[in-house]
Enzyme design. Structure first.
Site, PDB file in Angstrom:
ATOM      1  N   ASN A  10       0.869  -1.182   0.000  1.00  0.00           N
ATOM      2  CA  ASN A  10       0.000   0.000   0.000  1.00  0.00           C
ATOM      3  C   ASN A  10       0.906   1.232   0.000  1.00  0.00           C
ATOM      4  O   ASN A  10       1.505   1.558   1.018  1.00  0.00           O
ATOM      5  CB  ASN A  10      -0.904  -0.002   1.239  1.00  0.00           C
ATOM      6  CG  ASN A  10      -1.725   1.272   1.342  1.00  0.00           C
ATOM      7  OD1 ASN A  10      -1.791   2.053   0.393  1.00  0.00           O
ATOM      8  ND2 ASN A  10      -2.342   1.487   2.493  1.00  0.00           N
ATOM      9  N   TRP A  11       0.976   1.879  -1.146  1.00  0.00           N
ATOM     10  CA  TRP A  11       1.900   3.022  -1.264  1.00  0.00           C
ATOM     11  C   TRP A  11       1.350   4.294  -0.620  1.00  0.00           C
ATOM     12  O   TRP A  11       2.064   5.278  -0.503  1.00  0.00           O
ATOM     13  CB  TRP A  11       2.197   3.291  -2.745  1.00  0.00           C
ATOM     14  CG  TRP A  11       3.115   2.286  -3.349  1.00  0.00           C
ATOM     15  CD1 TRP A  11       3.706   1.223  -2.718  1.00  0.00           C
ATOM     16  CD2 TRP A  11       3.572   2.250  -4.709  1.00  0.00           C
ATOM     17  NE1 TRP A  11       4.494   0.529  -3.602  1.00  0.00           N
ATOM     18  CE2 TRP A  11       4.429   1.138  -4.824  1.00  0.00           C
ATOM     19  CE3 TRP A  11       3.329   3.038  -5.836  1.00  0.00           C
ATOM     20  CZ2 TRP A  11       5.053   0.797  -6.032  1.00  0.00           C
ATOM     21  CZ3 TRP A  11       3.945   2.701  -7.031  1.00  0.00           C
ATOM     22  CH2 TRP A  11       4.808   1.596  -7.129  1.00  0.00           C
ATOM     23  N   LYS A  12       0.073   4.318  -0.300  1.00  0.00           N
ATOM     24  CA  LYS A  12      -0.551   5.531   0.251  1.00  0.00           C
ATOM     25  C   LYS A  12      -0.263   6.697  -0.692  1.00  0.00           C
ATOM     26  O   LYS A  12      -0.180   6.501  -1.894  1.00  0.00           O
ATOM     27  CB  LYS A  12      -0.061   5.771   1.688  1.00  0.00           C
ATOM     28  CG  LYS A  12      -0.158   4.497   2.536  1.00  0.00           C
ATOM     29  CD  LYS A  12       0.100   4.713   3.995  1.00  0.00           C
ATOM     30  CE  LYS A  12      -0.023   3.384   4.722  1.00  0.00           C
ATOM     31  NZ  LYS A  12       0.076   3.509   6.158  1.00  0.00           N
ATOM     32  N   GLY A  18       2.923   2.523  10.798  1.00  0.00           N
ATOM     33  CA  GLY A  18       3.938   3.567  10.669  1.00  0.00           C
ATOM     34  C   GLY A  18       4.646   3.916  11.963  1.00  0.00           C
ATOM     35  O   GLY A  18       5.335   4.932  12.039  1.00  0.00           O
ATOM     36  N   GLY A  39       5.338   1.500   4.490  1.00  0.00           N
ATOM     37  CA  GLY A  39       6.691   2.045   4.323  1.00  0.00           C
ATOM     38  C   GLY A  39       7.687   1.102   3.652  1.00  0.00           C
ATOM     39  O   GLY A  39       8.417   1.517   2.745  1.00  0.00           O
ATOM     40  N   HIS A  97      -9.311   1.599   4.906  1.00  0.00           N
ATOM     41  CA  HIS A  97      -8.024   1.783   5.584  1.00  0.00           C
ATOM     42  C   HIS A  97      -8.223   2.741   6.752  1.00  0.00           C
ATOM     43  O   HIS A  97      -9.017   3.680   6.661  1.00  0.00           O
ATOM     44  CB  HIS A  97      -6.970   2.333   4.613  1.00  0.00           C
ATOM     45  CG  HIS A  97      -5.600   2.262   5.204  1.00  0.00           C
ATOM     46  ND1 HIS A  97      -5.146   3.193   6.109  1.00  0.00           N
ATOM     47  CD2 HIS A  97      -4.610   1.349   5.058  1.00  0.00           C
ATOM     48  CE1 HIS A  97      -3.918   2.848   6.493  1.00  0.00           C
ATOM     49  NE2 HIS A  97      -3.573   1.733   5.871  1.00  0.00           N
ATOM     50  N   SER A 114       3.769  -1.798  10.350  1.00  0.00           N
ATOM     51  CA  SER A 114       5.215  -1.877  10.615  1.00  0.00           C
ATOM     52  C   SER A 114       5.855  -3.211  10.210  1.00  0.00           C
ATOM     53  O   SER A 114       6.806  -3.671  10.858  1.00  0.00           O
ATOM     54  CB  SER A 114       5.513  -1.557  12.081  1.00  0.00           C
ATOM     55  OG  SER A 114       5.120  -0.228  12.373  1.00  0.00           O
ATOM     56  N   GLU A 150      -5.167  -4.385  10.624  1.00  0.00           N
ATOM     57  CA  GLU A 150      -4.107  -3.397  10.827  1.00  0.00           C
ATOM     58  C   GLU A 150      -4.379  -2.624  12.115  1.00  0.00           C
ATOM     59  O   GLU A 150      -5.171  -1.666  12.118  1.00  0.00           O
ATOM     60  CB  GLU A 150      -4.061  -2.408   9.660  1.00  0.00           C
ATOM     61  CG  GLU A 150      -3.817  -3.060   8.312  1.00  0.00           C
ATOM     62  CD  GLU A 150      -3.203  -2.098   7.304  1.00  0.00           C
ATOM     63  OE1 GLU A 150      -2.091  -2.373   6.855  1.00  0.00           O
ATOM     64  OE2 GLU A 150      -3.818  -1.066   6.998  1.00  0.00           O
ATOM     65  N   GLU A 152      -6.628   5.147   7.745  1.00  0.00           N
ATOM     66  CA  GLU A 152      -6.416   6.568   7.408  1.00  0.00           C
ATOM     67  C   GLU A 152      -7.671   7.149   6.752  1.00  0.00           C
ATOM     68  O   GLU A 152      -7.992   8.315   6.937  1.00  0.00           O
ATOM     69  CB  GLU A 152      -5.175   6.697   6.513  1.00  0.00           C
ATOM     70  CG  GLU A 152      -3.905   6.483   7.344  1.00  0.00           C
ATOM     71  CD  GLU A 152      -2.769   5.788   6.625  1.00  0.00           C
ATOM     72  OE1 GLU A 152      -2.759   5.774   5.378  1.00  0.00           O
ATOM     73  OE2 GLU A 152      -1.889   5.237   7.316  1.00  0.00           O
TER      74      GLU A 152
END
Ligand code: 13P
Length: 274
Positions: free
Chosen positions: A34-36, A196, A256, A119, A234, A190, A121
């Site tokens: 997932n590159w966000k 992160g 990440g 997600h 993470s 998640e 976010e």
């Protein structure tokens, strides 16, 4: 102690804890990126170029979720059937006056076979409620796009021992909307506090939570083979193997550590060794 000794110890520990699934049987894993809101056009092209040389073992499926504007690069350049790609979100509506939204049929036009929904976010910053997430999953399925439904509790909810209740509410919303078609979704657990942060739950916590999610899905009437639960938060090359050994972990959703092809390929290779 060399790498091999450490791996042996980890494996033994996982077995001692009773977290190992059918020792000897090669598990299948989904490794998803997932590159966000990261990467540029140039970086995406380079990443795809570097992925051409990747070896993907038979038990591994790779998925990449780039930002919308780069999906066309995947459509044009990705000729590797073992790598699927998709969007990071989708509209709950089919079409119409919804400025800024992207529909499931548009994702289909871009060659997407997948989309993330829910997600944390999106839930936190853009008001995606459990019901909205469920409607997005439904919209995706209408166009044969597999939703990767993210669920997870906050640190507060974990500390107050409310995480099961929160996860159940998030799952129930999807089940109430699409019934046993939940079996056509991939679930990504998640924990918000692990995203992160470099903090990951213990193997016991991962096992316990994945088992709980598995049991909820089973109670909806889903068959074992239709239940896929990814872990996200993470994940990196250092922890991927031990988490992969835990029962009911069917793969990973990686932020990440998926942004550099080298690191992502490394994780793909490590998962195939489990
Ligand atoms: P990190 O791997 O950067 O913690 O992000 C996880 C995530 O949110 C993937 O969807």
């Amino acid at each position: 102690m060399d790498k091999r000794d450490i791996e042996m110890l980890v494996r033994r520990r996982v077995q001692e804890l009773g977290l190992d699934m059918n020792p000897g049987v090669k598990k299948e894993y989904i490794i998803a990126a997932n590159w966000k809101m990261n990467m540029s056009e140039k970086e995406t092209k380079r990443f795809l170029e570097e992925m051409k040389a990747v070896h993907i073992a038979d038990n591994i499926k790779v998925m990449i979720f780039p930002p919308y504007p780069y999906l066309h690069l995947f459509k044009e350049n990705l000729r590797y059937e073992k790598i699927a790609y998709g969007a990071q979100d989708v509209a709950k509506e089919e079409k119409g006056a919804y400025t800024g939204e992207v529909s499931a049929s548009m994702l289909g036009d871009m060659g997407c076979s997948l989309t993330i929904v829910g997600h944390s976010e999106r839930r936190t910053y853009y008001g995606d409620t459990p019901q909205i997430v469920a409607q997005k999953a439904k919209a995706a399925l209408t166009y044969q796009i597999t939703p990767v439904v993210c669920i997870g509790e906050t640190l507060d909810e974990r500390q107050q021992q409310r995480y099961k209740e929160v996860l159940k509410e998030q799952l129930d919303a999807v089940y109430n909307e699409i019934g046993t078609k939940v079996g056509d979704c991939i679930i990504a657990y998640e924990p918000v506090w692990a995203i992160g942060t470099g903090v990951i739950p213990t193997l016991e916590q991962i096992y316990e939570t994945h088992k709980y999610i598995f049991d909820v899905l089973k109670a909806y009437g889903l068959a074992h083979e239709n239940i896929k639960i990814l872990y996200g938060g993470s994940v990196n090359a250092k922890n991927v193997k031990e988490i992969a050994s835990v029962e009911h972990v069917n793969g990973f959703l990686i932020g990440g550590a998926s942004l550099k092809a080298e690191s992502f390929k490394n994780i793909i290779g490590l998962a195939s060794e489990v």
